[in-house]
Design a protein around this motif. Structure first.
Motif, PDB file in Angstrom:
ATOM      1  N   THR A  89       0.839  -1.201   0.000  1.00 32.50           N
ATOM      2  CA  THR A  89       0.000   0.000   0.000  1.00 32.50           C
ATOM      3  C   THR A  89       0.872   1.249   0.000  1.00 32.50           C
ATOM      4  N   ASP A  90       1.925   1.252   0.814  1.00 28.38           N
ATOM      5  CA  ASP A  90       2.845   2.394   0.863  1.00 28.38           C
ATOM      6  C   ASP A  90       3.490   2.639  -0.497  1.00 28.38           C
ATOM      7  N   ALA A  91       3.940   1.564  -1.127  1.00 28.49           N
ATOM      8  CA  ALA A  91       4.610   1.679  -2.426  1.00 28.49           C
ATOM      9  C   ALA A  91       3.632   2.173  -3.492  1.00 28.49           C
ATOM     10  N   THR A  92       2.388   1.711  -3.428  1.00 32.76           N
ATOM     11  CA  THR A  92       1.378   2.155  -4.388  1.00 32.76           C
ATOM     12  C   THR A  92       1.157   3.653  -4.272  1.00 32.76           C
ATOM     13  N   TRP A  93       1.034   4.130  -3.040  1.00 32.73           N
ATOM     14  CA  TRP A  93       0.823   5.570  -2.827  1.00 32.73           C
ATOM     15  C   TRP A  93       2.000   6.374  -3.369  1.00 32.73           C
ATOM     16  N   ARG A  94       3.215   5.914  -3.125  1.00 33.28           N
ATOM     17  CA  ARG A  94       4.400   6.624  -3.622  1.00 33.28           C
ATOM     18  C   ARG A  94       4.414   6.663  -5.153  1.00 33.28           C
ATOM     19  N   ARG A  95       4.021   5.570  -5.780  1.00 29.66           N
ATOM     20  CA  ARG A  95       4.043   5.500  -7.243  1.00 29.66           C
ATOM     21  C   ARG A  95       3.057   6.456  -7.885  1.00 29.66           C
ATOM     22  N   VAL A  96       1.959   6.773  -7.190  1.00 30.48           N
ATOM     23  CA  VAL A  96       0.980   7.712  -7.728  1.00 30.48           C
ATOM     24  C   VAL A  96       1.637   9.061  -8.030  1.00 30.48           C
ATOM     25  N   PHE A  97       2.638   9.435  -7.244  1.00 32.57           N
ATOM     26  CA  PHE A  97       3.288  10.744  -7.386  1.00 32.57           C
ATOM     27  C   PHE A  97       4.652  10.675  -8.061  1.00 32.57           C
ATOM     28  N   ASP A  98       5.027   9.499  -8.538  1.00 33.79           N
ATOM     29  CA  ASP A  98       6.298   9.330  -9.243  1.00 33.79           C
ATOM     30  C   ASP A  98       6.076   9.638 -10.716  1.00 33.79           C
ATOM     31  N   PRO A  99       6.720  10.680 -11.256  1.00 36.12           N
ATOM     32  CA  PRO A  99       6.503  11.048 -12.662  1.00 36.12           C
ATOM     33  C   PRO A  99       6.850   9.929 -13.646  1.00 36.12           C
ATOM     34  N   ALA A 100       7.716   9.021 -13.238  1.00 32.76           N
ATOM     35  CA  ALA A 100       8.122   7.929 -14.125  1.00 32.76           C
ATOM     36  C   ALA A 100       7.160   6.739 -14.052  1.00 32.76           C
ATOM     37  N   SER A 101       6.213   6.783 -13.121  1.00 25.32           N
ATOM     38  CA  SER A 101       5.307   5.663 -12.909  1.00 25.32           C
ATOM     39  C   SER A 101       4.145   5.696 -13.902  1.00 25.32           C
ATOM     40  N   ALA A 102       3.661   4.517 -14.270  1.00 25.68           N
ATOM     41  CA  ALA A 102       2.482   4.421 -15.143  1.00 25.68           C
ATOM     42  C   ALA A 102       1.187   4.474 -14.342  1.00 25.68           C
ATOM     43  N   ILE A 103       1.299   4.485 -13.018  1.00 23.26           N
ATOM     44  CA  ILE A 103       0.113   4.532 -12.156  1.00 23.26           C
ATOM     45  C   ILE A 103      -0.290   5.979 -11.897  1.00 23.26           C
ATOM     46  N   PHE A 104      -1.580   6.241 -11.944  1.00 29.09           N
ATOM     47  CA  PHE A 104      -2.072   7.551 -11.539  1.00 29.09           C
ATOM     48  C   PHE A 104      -3.398   7.379 -10.814  1.00 29.09           C
ATOM     49  N   MET A 105      -3.807   8.416 -10.103  1.00 37.38           N
ATOM     50  CA  MET A 105      -5.039   8.348  -9.326  1.00 37.38           C
ATOM     51  C   MET A 105      -5.845   9.622  -9.520  1.00 37.38           C
ATOM     52  N   ARG A 106      -7.166   9.442  -9.668  1.00 38.66           N
ATOM     53  CA  ARG A 106      -8.092  10.557  -9.708  1.00 38.66           C
ATOM     54  C   ARG A 106      -9.009  10.418  -8.502  1.00 38.66           C
ATOM     55  N   VAL A 107      -9.404  11.541  -7.928  1.00 38.07           N
ATOM     56  CA  VAL A 107     -10.283  11.496  -6.769  1.00 38.07           C
ATOM     57  C   VAL A 107     -11.537  12.316  -7.041  1.00 38.07           C
ATOM     58  N   ALA A 108     -12.626  11.930  -6.399  1.00 41.64           N
ATOM     59  CA  ALA A 108     -13.898  12.654  -6.493  1.00 41.64           C
ATOM     60  C   ALA A 108     -14.153  13.344  -5.167  1.00 41.64           C
ATOM     61  N   GLU A 109     -14.427  14.635  -5.229  1.00 45.61           N
ATOM     62  CA  GLU A 109     -14.725  15.425  -4.035  1.00 45.61           C
ATOM     63  C   GLU A 109     -16.186  15.860  -4.041  1.00 45.61           C
ATOM     64  N   VAL A 110     -16.806  15.789  -2.883  1.00 46.13           N
ATOM     65  CA  VAL A 110     -18.141  16.345  -2.670  1.00 46.13           C
ATOM     66  C   VAL A 110     -18.015  17.282  -1.472  1.00 46.13           C
ATOM     67  N   ASP A 111     -18.312  18.559  -1.706  1.00 47.66           N
ATOM     68  CA  ASP A 111     -18.170  19.563  -0.634  1.00 47.66           C
ATOM     69  C   ASP A 111     -16.785  19.496  -0.001  1.00 47.66           C
ATOM     70  N   SER A 112     -15.764  19.440  -0.845  1.00 53.06           N
ATOM     71  CA  SER A 112     -14.344  19.458  -0.442  1.00 53.06           C
ATOM     72  C   SER A 112     -13.901  18.222   0.336  1.00 53.06           C
ATOM     73  N   GLU A 113     -14.702  17.173   0.331  1.00 49.82           N
ATOM     74  CA  GLU A 113     -14.312  15.930   0.995  1.00 49.82           C
ATOM     75  C   GLU A 113     -14.197  14.824  -0.042  1.00 49.82           C
ATOM     76  N   VAL A 114     -13.099  14.063   0.026  1.00 46.93           N
ATOM     77  CA  VAL A 114     -12.892  12.976  -0.920  1.00 46.93           C
ATOM     78  C   VAL A 114     -13.905  11.867  -0.644  1.00 46.93           C
ATOM     79  N   LYS A 115     -14.695  11.537  -1.666  1.00 43.98           N
ATOM     80  CA  LYS A 115     -15.727  10.510  -1.528  1.00 43.98           C
ATOM     81  C   LYS A 115     -15.478   9.312  -2.433  1.00 43.98           C
ATOM     82  N   GLY A 116     -14.483   9.401  -3.298  1.00 42.75           N
ATOM     83  CA  GLY A 116     -14.191   8.279  -4.176  1.00 42.75           C
ATOM     84  C   GLY A 116     -12.824   8.429  -4.803  1.00 42.75           C
TER      85      GLY A 116
END
Length: 147
Positions: free
Chosen positions: A36-63
């Motif tokens: 889990t730690d490594a996955t989170w780090r890879r989301v922010f690694d420019p060389a990584s093929a992994i990325f994450m999008r988040v959905a906010e409702v009223d400034s709170e992440v809901k998805g």
């Protein structure tokens, strides 16, 4: 309900981890904390093929959605595999999951990606093209195309 979709940011970590733990518990899956730690780090690694999008409702992440891109098998444009999509229980059925998927479809078109797939097995044997309709199964949102 107004849903805002954006890239994941470092300050989203605690909320993402809470949703992720709920996701794993729902599917009765155990993942080593270091993965889990490594996955989170890879989301922010420019060389990584992994990325994450988040959905906010009223400034709170809901998805969130966790994706991976790779060079397409049949074309030069990359494909995008949708690995996981999870929507908080309080926001389920209110368009959050649909907004995440619509955002990914738009991102694919904007980026010139060839396809967007739902990743259904480790082998990708039953991966399906998206873009059409979705169904809700066991409280979790599943997307599928009619073929």
């Amino acid at each position: 309900m107004t849903v805002t979709i954006r890239d994941a940011r470092p300050e989203d970590e605690a909320r993402w981890r809470a949703l992720w733990e709920g996701y794993l518990a729902f599917y009765r899956v155990t993942i080593a904390p270091e993965i889990t730690d490594a996955t989170w780090r890879r989301v922010f690694d420019p060389a990584s093929a992994i990325f994450m999008r988040v959905a906010e409702v009223d400034s709170e992440v809901k998805g969130f959605t966790l994706c991976i891109t790779h060079e397409g098998t049949w074309t030069l444009a990359p494909d995008c595999y949708l690995e996981d999509l999870f929507v908080d229980e309080s926001a389920r059925g209110h368009g959050v999951g649909r907004a995440l998927l619509d955002d990914l479809v738009a991102l694919c078109k904007k980026s010139g990606w060839a396809r967007l797939y739902w990743h259904t097995e480790e082998t990708n044997a039953t991966a399906r093209k998206l873009y059409d309709t979705y169904v809700e199964t066991d409280g979790h949102i599943r997307y599928r195309v009619k073929i």
